[in-house]
Scaffold this motif. Structure first.
Motif, PDB file in Angstrom:
ATOM      1  N   LEU A   1      64.300 -24.096 -29.018  1.00 62.42           N
ATOM      2  CA  LEU A   1      65.531 -24.006 -27.887  1.00 62.42           C
ATOM      3  C   LEU A   1      66.508 -24.991 -28.069  1.00 62.42           C
ATOM      4  O   LEU A   1      67.678 -25.174 -27.962  1.00 62.42           O
ATOM      5  CB  LEU A   1      64.813 -24.239 -26.497  1.00 62.42           C
ATOM      6  N   ARG A   2      65.813 -26.253 -28.271  1.00 67.15           N
ATOM      7  CA  ARG A   2      66.932 -27.271 -28.797  1.00 67.15           C
ATOM      8  C   ARG A   2      67.742 -27.105 -29.941  1.00 67.15           C
ATOM      9  O   ARG A   2      69.017 -27.398 -29.741  1.00 67.15           O
ATOM     10  CB  ARG A   2      66.054 -28.786 -28.870  1.00 67.15           C
ATOM     11  N   ARG A   3      67.229 -26.622 -31.002  1.00 65.94           N
ATOM     12  CA  ARG A   3      67.948 -26.398 -32.037  1.00 65.94           C
ATOM     13  C   ARG A   3      69.171 -25.082 -31.772  1.00 65.94           C
ATOM     14  O   ARG A   3      70.373 -25.275 -32.085  1.00 65.94           O
ATOM     15  CB  ARG A   3      67.190 -26.061 -33.272  1.00 65.94           C
ATOM     16  N   SER A   4      68.803 -24.244 -31.135  1.00 65.97           N
ATOM     17  CA  SER A   4      69.523 -23.215 -30.473  1.00 65.97           C
ATOM     18  C   SER A   4      70.531 -23.726 -29.839  1.00 65.97           C
ATOM     19  O   SER A   4      71.832 -23.380 -29.974  1.00 65.97           O
ATOM     20  CB  SER A   4      68.744 -21.959 -29.861  1.00 65.97           C
ATOM     21  N   GLU A   5      70.328 -24.582 -28.628  1.00 67.93           N
ATOM     22  CA  GLU A   5      71.173 -25.154 -27.992  1.00 67.93           C
ATOM     23  C   GLU A   5      72.103 -26.302 -28.660  1.00 67.93           C
ATOM     24  O   GLU A   5      73.359 -26.069 -28.335  1.00 67.93           O
ATOM     25  CB  GLU A   5      70.593 -26.074 -26.763  1.00 67.93           C
TER      26      GLU A   5
ATOM     27  N   GLN B   1      50.276 -30.843 -27.262  1.00 64.27           N
ATOM     28  CA  GLN B   1      51.347 -30.092 -26.741  1.00 64.27           C
ATOM     29  C   GLN B   1      52.195 -29.298 -27.898  1.00 64.27           C
ATOM     30  O   GLN B   1      52.209 -30.056 -28.808  1.00 64.27           O
ATOM     31  CB  GLN B   1      52.253 -30.751 -26.238  1.00 64.27           C
ATOM     32  N   ASP B   2      51.932 -27.872 -27.692  1.00 61.93           N
ATOM     33  CA  ASP B   2      52.955 -27.189 -28.676  1.00 61.93           C
ATOM     34  C   ASP B   2      54.415 -27.038 -28.233  1.00 61.93           C
ATOM     35  O   ASP B   2      54.687 -26.387 -27.192  1.00 61.93           O
ATOM     36  CB  ASP B   2      52.222 -25.710 -28.804  1.00 61.93           C
ATOM     37  N   LEU B   3      55.127 -27.815 -28.878  1.00 60.49           N
ATOM     38  CA  LEU B   3      56.548 -28.028 -28.444  1.00 60.49           C
ATOM     39  C   LEU B   3      57.437 -27.231 -29.388  1.00 60.49           C
ATOM     40  O   LEU B   3      58.552 -27.125 -29.354  1.00 60.49           O
ATOM     41  CB  LEU B   3      56.970 -29.362 -28.609  1.00 60.49           C
ATOM     42  N   SER B   4      56.812 -26.191 -30.146  1.00 58.46           N
ATOM     43  CA  SER B   4      57.528 -25.265 -31.045  1.00 58.46           C
ATOM     44  C   SER B   4      58.943 -24.565 -30.245  1.00 58.46           C
ATOM     45  O   SER B   4      59.747 -24.339 -30.973  1.00 58.46           O
ATOM     46  CB  SER B   4      56.453 -24.157 -31.779  1.00 58.46           C
TER      47      SER B   4
ATOM     48  N   LEU C   1      54.162 -29.750 -32.993  1.00 61.46           N
ATOM     49  CA  LEU C   1      52.760 -30.190 -32.222  1.00 61.46           C
ATOM     50  C   LEU C   1      52.985 -31.747 -31.774  1.00 61.46           C
ATOM     51  O   LEU C   1      53.419 -32.466 -32.835  1.00 61.46           O
ATOM     52  CB  LEU C   1      51.619 -30.119 -32.666  1.00 61.46           C
ATOM     53  N   TYR C   2      52.771 -32.121 -30.615  1.00 62.80           N
ATOM     54  CA  TYR C   2      52.802 -33.587 -30.108  1.00 62.80           C
ATOM     55  C   TYR C   2      51.362 -33.877 -29.600  1.00 62.80           C
ATOM     56  O   TYR C   2      50.948 -33.128 -28.575  1.00 62.80           O
ATOM     57  CB  TYR C   2      53.782 -33.687 -29.274  1.00 62.80           C
TER      58      TYR C   2
ATOM     59  N   GLU D   1      40.087 -49.709 -32.500  1.00 64.71           N
ATOM     60  CA  GLU D   1      40.981 -50.424 -31.909  1.00 64.71           C
ATOM     61  C   GLU D   1      41.205 -50.256 -30.274  1.00 64.71           C
ATOM     62  O   GLU D   1      41.477 -51.234 -29.935  1.00 64.71           O
ATOM     63  CB  GLU D   1      42.684 -50.086 -32.326  1.00 64.71           C
ATOM     64  N   GLY D   2      40.725 -49.132 -29.825  1.00 65.06           N
ATOM     65  CA  GLY D   2      40.675 -48.894 -28.393  1.00 65.06           C
ATOM     66  C   GLY D   2      42.165 -48.683 -27.706  1.00 65.06           C
ATOM     67  O   GLY D   2      42.424 -49.292 -26.589  1.00 65.06           O
ATOM     68  N   SER D   3      43.024 -48.460 -28.761  1.00 64.72           N
ATOM     69  CA  SER D   3      44.436 -48.534 -28.201  1.00 64.72           C
ATOM     70  C   SER D   3      44.858 -46.914 -28.186  1.00 64.72           C
ATOM     71  O   SER D   3      44.217 -45.954 -28.812  1.00 64.72           O
ATOM     72  CB  SER D   3      45.352 -49.086 -29.113  1.00 64.72           C
ATOM     73  N   VAL D   4      45.897 -46.497 -27.317  1.00 66.20           N
ATOM     74  CA  VAL D   4      46.506 -45.013 -27.098  1.00 66.20           C
ATOM     75  C   VAL D   4      47.332 -44.840 -28.469  1.00 66.20           C
ATOM     76  O   VAL D   4      48.042 -45.619 -28.945  1.00 66.20           O
ATOM     77  CB  VAL D   4      47.291 -45.002 -25.880  1.00 66.20           C
ATOM     78  N   LEU D   5      47.197 -43.922 -28.953  1.00 68.58           N
ATOM     79  CA  LEU D   5      48.011 -43.373 -30.171  1.00 68.58           C
ATOM     80  C   LEU D   5      48.909 -41.934 -29.897  1.00 68.58           C
ATOM     81  O   LEU D   5      48.329 -41.252 -29.186  1.00 68.58           O
ATOM     82  CB  LEU D   5      47.181 -43.177 -31.390  1.00 68.58           C
ATOM     83  N   HIS D   6      49.980 -41.994 -30.522  1.00 69.21           N
ATOM     84  CA  HIS D   6      50.820 -40.560 -30.513  1.00 69.21           C
ATOM     85  C   HIS D   6      51.108 -40.157 -31.821  1.00 69.21           C
ATOM     86  O   HIS D   6      51.348 -41.087 -32.588  1.00 69.21           O
ATOM     87  CB  HIS D   6      52.009 -41.033 -29.360  1.00 69.21           C
ATOM     88  N   GLU D   7      51.026 -38.965 -32.071  1.00 74.84           N
ATOM     89  CA  GLU D   7      51.544 -38.534 -33.300  1.00 74.84           C
ATOM     90  C   GLU D   7      52.094 -37.010 -33.221  1.00 74.84           C
ATOM     91  O   GLU D   7      51.945 -36.332 -32.228  1.00 74.84           O
ATOM     92  CB  GLU D   7      50.594 -38.707 -34.510  1.00 74.84           C
ATOM     93  N   GLU D   8      52.862 -36.735 -34.147  1.00 69.88           N
ATOM     94  CA  GLU D   8      53.368 -35.376 -34.317  1.00 69.88           C
ATOM     95  C   GLU D   8      52.876 -34.810 -35.873  1.00 69.88           C
ATOM     96  O   GLU D   8      53.280 -34.801 -37.033  1.00 69.88           O
ATOM     97  CB  GLU D   8      54.990 -35.408 -34.374  1.00 69.88           C
ATOM     98  N   PRO D   9      51.456 -34.184 -35.746  1.00 72.00           N
ATOM     99  CA  PRO D   9      50.920 -34.048 -36.868  1.00 72.00           C
ATOM    100  C   PRO D   9      51.653 -32.733 -37.700  1.00 72.00           C
ATOM    101  O   PRO D   9      52.101 -31.834 -36.976  1.00 72.00           O
ATOM    102  CB  PRO D   9      49.671 -33.836 -36.542  1.00 72.00           C
ATOM    103  N   PRO D  10      51.379 -33.000 -38.898  1.00 71.73           N
ATOM    104  CA  PRO D  10      51.786 -31.387 -39.576  1.00 71.73           C
ATOM    105  C   PRO D  10      50.827 -30.290 -39.385  1.00 71.73           C
ATOM    106  O   PRO D  10      49.708 -30.466 -39.100  1.00 71.73           O
ATOM    107  CB  PRO D  10      51.890 -31.842 -41.009  1.00 71.73           C
ATOM    108  N   SER D  11      51.289 -29.067 -39.551  1.00 74.27           N
ATOM    109  CA  SER D  11      50.390 -27.857 -39.481  1.00 74.27           C
ATOM    110  C   SER D  11      49.741 -27.787 -40.629  1.00 74.27           C
ATOM    111  O   SER D  11      50.061 -28.373 -41.735  1.00 74.27           O
ATOM    112  CB  SER D  11      51.526 -26.734 -39.370  1.00 74.27           C
TER     113      SER D  11
END
Length: 272
Positions: free
Chosen positions: A109-113, A101-104, A79-80, A60-70
């Motif tokens: 931190l977000r859950r703790s906050e 990007q590993d946002l673990s 992961l992002y 498709e030639g398009s930009v994709l974003h995903e949060e794949p499972p481990s």
């Protein structure tokens, strides 16, 4: 960050990913790595070709974003991933640039906050955070506004001295200064003032707290006015009970003396 060609090979990767290959024990493999190898190294589940995001970007030639499972058997991580098409001279997608990007830690931190925010807002005690340098209140929970009478906007930048009686302020200020340099909590029995001048008997706790990277003083106030009133009434009733017992004892002793006197008087009267 790495690049994938149309055959699923990885002709280039950045130093961060290269170090992960080295840690994985595959110094030679990183030179001839495939997309499947990269997924294995970073612990990301490698999808089937029919649903592979890389294949979709080529189509498709398009930009994709995903949060794949481990991947199964690997530690759960957040992961992002972004897939960006790199066009060749013919205008078609020649390669795909992938950033992972590993946002673990951020997610933890977000859950703790969120947990701490929930505890702060739903605590049964009034909780306020005070800047040690200025003495200004920067955050107050719902119970603090209900107990002391100031609104959230009024609490903003209100000096903590407004909560203390003039007579107690010297001791209170020393406590605020002391907690700045220690990790242990300080416990105090204070009379705090409401906005309308009400005097509230309070059990107070002061501790250092890290608020978004800066140290503040966390002040917790528990209203013990009713408890203090009950204690005063109890002490008063105990005093009255003690007075009653004393009076009863005196009356009993006086009655004994009076009984002896009356007995002797009756004997004397009988002999007259």
């Amino acid at each position: 960050v790495f690049v994938v060609d149309a055959d699923g090979n990885v002709p280039w990767m950045n130093q961060v990913l290269a170090r992960q290959f080295e840690a994985w024990g595959a110094q030679q493999a990183k030179r001839n790595a495939t997309l499947e190898d990269v997924c294995h190294v970073i612990g990301m589940e490698c999808p089937a070709p029919a649903i592979c995001p890389v294949a979709r970007v080529f189509r498709e030639g398009s930009v994709l974003h995903e949060e794949p499972p481990s991947a199964p058997g690997t530690p759960l991580r957040h992961l992002y991933v972004r897939y960006l098409p790199i066009q060749g001279s013919d205008g078609r997608t020649a390669e795909v640039l992938v950033t992972v990007q590993d946002l673990s830690d951020l997610e933890i931190l977000r859950r703790s906050e969120a947990r701490y925010r929930h505890l702060f807002e739903h605590s049964p005690d009034a909780m306020l955070m005070v800047e040690p340098e200025t003495g200004c209140i920067v955050v107050a929970n719902r119970v603090a506004t209900e107990l002391l009478g100031w609104t959230g906007e009024e609490f903003d930048r209100l000096h903590v001295r407004a909560l203390h009686d003039t007579i107690e302020w010297g001791e209170a200020r020393a406590a605020y200064e002391m907690v700045r340099d220690r990790d242990e909590a300080l416990l105090r029995e204070w009379t705090v003032l409401g906005k309308d001048g009400r005097r509230i008997a309070a059990s107070a706790s002061l501790t250092r707290f890290d608020l978004e990277g800066r140290l503040v003083t966390l002040l917790e106030i528990r209203d013990v006015t009713a408890t203090k009133r009950l204690e005063t009434e109890l002490r008063h009733s105990q005093k009255m009970e003690a007075v009653g017992r004393l009076a009863g004892g005196v009356a009993h002793d006086f009655n004994n003396l009076l009984g002896v006197s009356l007995g002797k008087a009756e004997l004397m009267a009988a002999h007259i």
